[in-house]
Design a protein around this motif. Structure first.
Motif, PDB file in Angstrom:
ATOM      1  N   GLY A 321       0.784  -1.213   0.000  1.00 14.52           N
ATOM      2  CA  GLY A 321       0.000   0.000   0.000  1.00 14.52           C
ATOM      3  C   GLY A 321       0.825   1.277   0.000  1.00 14.52           C
ATOM      4  N   ILE A 322       0.263   2.328   0.613  1.00 16.58           N
ATOM      5  CA  ILE A 322       0.866   3.659   0.605  1.00 16.58           C
ATOM      6  C   ILE A 322       1.024   4.160   2.034  1.00 16.58           C
ATOM      7  CG2 ILE A 322      -0.079   4.201  -1.671  1.00 16.58           C
ATOM      8  CD1 ILE A 322      -2.252   5.852  -0.277  1.00 16.58           C
ATOM      9  N   GLU A 323       1.908   5.154   2.188  1.00 19.00           N
ATOM     10  CA  GLU A 323       2.192   5.687   3.521  1.00 19.00           C
ATOM     11  C   GLU A 323       2.266   7.210   3.455  1.00 19.00           C
ATOM     12  OE1 GLU A 323       4.459   6.911   7.036  1.00 19.00           O
ATOM     13  OE2 GLU A 323       5.175   7.060   4.975  1.00 19.00           O
ATOM     14  N   ILE A 338      -6.482  12.503   0.456  1.00 17.75           N
ATOM     15  CA  ILE A 338      -6.348  11.069   0.243  1.00 17.75           C
ATOM     16  C   ILE A 338      -6.781  10.318   1.497  1.00 17.75           C
ATOM     17  CG2 ILE A 338      -4.721   9.210  -0.303  1.00 17.75           C
ATOM     18  CD1 ILE A 338      -5.142  11.229  -2.586  1.00 17.75           C
ATOM     19  N   GLU A 339      -6.314  10.779   2.638  1.00 17.55           N
ATOM     20  CA  GLU A 339      -6.640  10.094   3.889  1.00 17.55           C
ATOM     21  C   GLU A 339      -8.131  10.160   4.205  1.00 17.55           C
ATOM     22  OE1 GLU A 339      -4.289   9.497   7.876  1.00 17.55           O
ATOM     23  OE2 GLU A 339      -4.990  11.576   7.716  1.00 17.55           O
ATOM     24  N   GLN A 340      -8.755  11.275   3.891  1.00 11.24           N
ATOM     25  CA  GLN A 340     -10.192  11.387   4.152  1.00 11.24           C
ATOM     26  C   GLN A 340     -10.963  10.313   3.390  1.00 11.24           C
ATOM     27  OE1 GLN A 340     -11.207  15.467   3.234  1.00 11.24           O
ATOM     28  NE2 GLN A 340      -9.790  16.275   4.778  1.00 11.24           N
ATOM     29  N   LEU A 341     -10.585  10.093   2.139  1.00  9.60           N
ATOM     30  CA  LEU A 341     -11.245   9.043   1.372  1.00  9.60           C
ATOM     31  C   LEU A 341     -10.909   7.661   1.919  1.00  9.60           C
ATOM     32  CD1 LEU A 341     -10.965  10.219  -2.352  1.00  9.60           C
ATOM     33  CD2 LEU A 341     -13.060   9.754  -1.089  1.00  9.60           C
ATOM     34  N   LEU A 342      -9.654   7.447   2.272  1.00  7.81           N
ATOM     35  CA  LEU A 342      -9.248   6.149   2.803  1.00  7.81           C
ATOM     36  C   LEU A 342      -9.987   5.817   4.094  1.00  7.81           C
ATOM     37  CD1 LEU A 342      -5.415   6.310   2.099  1.00  7.81           C
ATOM     38  CD2 LEU A 342      -7.045   4.737   1.040  1.00  7.81           C
ATOM     39  N   GLU A 343     -10.240   6.824   4.921  1.00  5.71           N
ATOM     40  CA  GLU A 343     -11.004   6.592   6.151  1.00  5.71           C
ATOM     41  C   GLU A 343     -12.425   6.139   5.826  1.00  5.71           C
ATOM     42  OE1 GLU A 343     -10.475  10.322   8.069  1.00  5.71           O
ATOM     43  OE2 GLU A 343      -8.599   9.726   9.075  1.00  5.71           O
ATOM     44  N   GLU A 344     -13.012   6.717   4.771  1.00  9.85           N
ATOM     45  CA  GLU A 344     -14.341   6.270   4.337  1.00  9.85           C
ATOM     46  C   GLU A 344     -14.273   4.837   3.802  1.00  9.85           C
ATOM     47  OE1 GLU A 344     -18.220   5.793   3.430  1.00  9.85           O
ATOM     48  OE2 GLU A 344     -17.301   7.335   4.695  1.00  9.85           O
ATOM     49  N   ALA A 351     -10.563  -0.769   2.784  1.00 10.03           N
ATOM     50  CA  ALA A 351      -9.174  -0.403   3.082  1.00 10.03           C
ATOM     51  C   ALA A 351      -8.897  -0.651   4.554  1.00 10.03           C
ATOM     52  CB  ALA A 351      -8.910   1.067   2.735  1.00 10.03           C
ATOM     53  N   GLU A 352      -7.624  -0.777   4.885  1.00  8.61           N
ATOM     54  CA  GLU A 352      -7.234  -0.946   6.272  1.00  8.61           C
ATOM     55  C   GLU A 352      -5.940  -0.190   6.524  1.00  8.61           C
ATOM     56  OE1 GLU A 352      -7.032  -5.145   6.732  1.00  8.61           O
ATOM     57  OE2 GLU A 352      -5.265  -5.381   5.436  1.00  8.61           O
ATOM     58  N   ARG A 353      -5.751   0.197   7.801  1.00 12.91           N
ATOM     59  CA  ARG A 353      -4.596   1.016   8.164  1.00 12.91           C
ATOM     60  C   ARG A 353      -3.746   0.255   9.178  1.00 12.91           C
ATOM     61  NH1 ARG A 353      -5.814   6.993  10.000  1.00 12.91           N
ATOM     62  NH2 ARG A 353      -7.661   5.871  10.693  1.00 12.91           N
ATOM     63  N   HIS A 354      -2.446   0.289   8.966  1.00  8.31           N
ATOM     64  CA  HIS A 354      -1.485  -0.262   9.915  1.00  8.31           C
ATOM     65  C   HIS A 354      -0.490   0.854  10.215  1.00  8.31           C
ATOM     66  CE1 HIS A 354      -3.083  -4.287   9.137  1.00  8.31           C
ATOM     67  NE2 HIS A 354      -3.083  -3.943   7.865  1.00  8.31           N
ATOM     68  N   ASP A 355      -0.602   1.448  11.405  1.00  7.77           N
ATOM     69  CA  ASP A 355       0.154   2.649  11.749  1.00  7.77           C
ATOM     70  C   ASP A 355      -0.174   3.738  10.715  1.00  7.77           C
ATOM     71  OD1 ASP A 355       1.304   1.466  13.993  1.00  7.77           O
ATOM     72  OD2 ASP A 355       2.881   0.552  12.786  1.00  7.77           O
ATOM     73  N   TRP A 358      -1.467   2.529   4.590  1.00  7.17           N
ATOM     74  CA  TRP A 358      -2.797   2.115   4.145  1.00  7.17           C
ATOM     75  C   TRP A 358      -2.679   1.106   3.006  1.00  7.17           C
ATOM     76  CZ3 TRP A 358      -7.534   3.704   6.045  1.00  7.17           C
ATOM     77  CH2 TRP A 358      -7.546   4.817   6.898  1.00  7.17           C
ATOM     78  N   ASN A 359      -3.569   0.115   2.997  1.00  3.81           N
ATOM     79  CA  ASN A 359      -3.662  -0.783   1.849  1.00  3.81           C
ATOM     80  C   ASN A 359      -5.119  -1.178   1.641  1.00  3.81           C
ATOM     81  OD1 ASN A 359      -2.804  -2.642   4.336  1.00  3.81           O
ATOM     82  ND2 ASN A 359      -4.086  -3.864   2.971  1.00  3.81           N
TER      83      ASN A 359
END
Length: 403
Positions: A321-323, A338-344, A351-355, A358-359
């Motif tokens: 994914g991306i960081e 980008i993060e706002q969309l990823l949170e949705e 999508a999921e977040r690790h620290d 995102w992937n």
């Protein structure tokens, strides 16, 4: 330490053309193989001096059907690469093969010449499905090819499979996967069938042939992801799964935006900040290389902003994914939209977040074209609006976490 570089050598010859294929490949042109070999070797000799200071750590013979081209020609190309390029001792060297055009003797010859990875186009465990695709082999030949590769001491074998075939149901796909797993490959590439415009399959669909619908394909995909994970094959890209340590290093170059140089008609390159491709015409390529004509089809310098879009498009195909700070540091662009969309997407299970990384999830991969398109639109709008990134409280500004 020299920078790392991948080489891709396109072999456009095939024994027969599959109904779904839209790659640049040709059946019935064997009379041009020797001329093509001369052109390839000439082109590689001319290019090699430009790679001084770079070390080649992956080589990929794709097609077409490289095994149909013959081990003698492939060995000659491998010798040239070893002589003219700085080839790493542990370079990953892949040869694509079809089960009907490879045998134990050729595999032994390729292994001794330096090839250490075989990618075998199996596609299905059912001969009726293979015939429907106009594949030239049987599943029994695929089993024999894997056995021959093991005899030749190949320790890295990848199998290609396709799901969503005409008439395929869950039971049939499950049997294909189980039969493939019984061959104990180190790597599996599992692709959903895509109907490309202008192919014979496209014509068949236009004339009324039905394929599994999107919901069925999604079920086939999600079952496969879970089954392969339980068998120890970790998903590392939308369609690719590997045992630990056996991810395709060459294909990761494409998804991670690393430099590579291609040779042959239709081959693409990304080197020196420029992306370029060669004409999709065998005769024009041969004539152009040997007689000094034009062989470049397209060429462009890639601005940093476009690289930022590619970062989203390619990295989100992978489970890495991306960081956030990787994105900010490399492309000087605002990650907030980008993060706002990823949170949705996270709320939707896509999508999921690790620290800070995102992937996309397997469910997200199923709609990745749509999701990545939305992210790139948000990126473009933020750039046009000249939106300034906000700094997170408490983050030391002098250092960024490493990817």
């Amino acid at each position: 330490m020299p920078e790392k570089l991948g080489l891709y050598i396109h072999i456009p010859f095939c024994r027969s053309k599959c109904d779904y294929c839209d790659f640049y490949s040709l059946a019935g042109r064997e009379e041009r193989m020797d001329d093509y070999q001369k052109a390839l070797m000439t082109h590689m000799k001319e290019t090699a001096p430009l790679t001084r200071g770079w070390q080649v750590d992956t080589v990929y013979f794709g097609g077409g059907t490289p095994s149909f081209y013959g081990s003698r020609r492939l060995k000659e190309l491998l010798r040239l690469i070893g002589k003219r390029f700085d080839l790493a001792k542990d370079a990953e060297i892949t040869v694509e093969c079809n089960p009907d055009s490879i045998n134990r003797r050729d595999l032994i010859a390729l292994r001794r010449a330096g090839a250490n990875r075989i990618s075998l186009g199996v596609q299905s465990a059912h001969d009726c499905e293979l015939q429907n695709l106009r594949r030239a082999h049987t599943f029994r030949q695929a089993q024999e090819a894997v056995a021959a590769a093991r005899t030749a001491k190949f320790k890295n074998i990848s199998l290609d499979l396709i799901y969503g075939l005409p008439g395929q149901d869950m039971e049939g796909w499950q049997d294909t996967v189980e039969q493939a797993l019984s061959l104990r490959p180190e790597h599996l590439s599992c692709y959903g069938l895509k109907v490309e415009p202008g192919t014979p399959l496209d014509d068949r669909v236009i004339r009324g042939e039905r394929l599994p619908d999107d919901d069925v394909q999604a079920d086939l995909y999600l079952w496969m992801v879970d089954r392969l994970a339980r068998e120890g094959y970790r998903q590392y890209e939308v369609s690719n799964f590997a045992r630990s340590g056996f991810q395709s290093r060459h294909n990761l170059k494409y998804w991670m935006g690393r430099p590579y140089i291609g040779f042959g008609p239709g081959a693409h390159s990304d080197f020196g900040g420029r992306r370029y491709s060669f004409v999709r015409d065998l005769d024009r390529y041969i004539t152009g290389v040997l007689e000094g004509g034009a062989v470049i089809d397209e060429s462009e310098l890639i601005p940093q902003r476009e690289r930022g879009g590619e970062y989203l498009m390619l990295r989100l195909r992978t489970t890495r994914g991306i960081e956030e700070w990787e994105y900010r540091r490399e492309y000087f662009m605002n990650f907030d939209p980008i993060e706002q969309l990823l949170e949705e997407y996270e709320r939707q299970g896509w999508a999921e977040r690790h620290d800070r990384r995102w992937n996309l999830t397997p469910k997200g991969f199923l709609v990745s074209n749509q999701l990545i398109g939305e992210l790139m639109t948000a990126q473009e709008e933020a750039t046009l609006n000249n939106t300034l990134p906000r700094l997170r409280r408490g983050r030391p500004e002098q250092s960024a976490p490493q990817p």
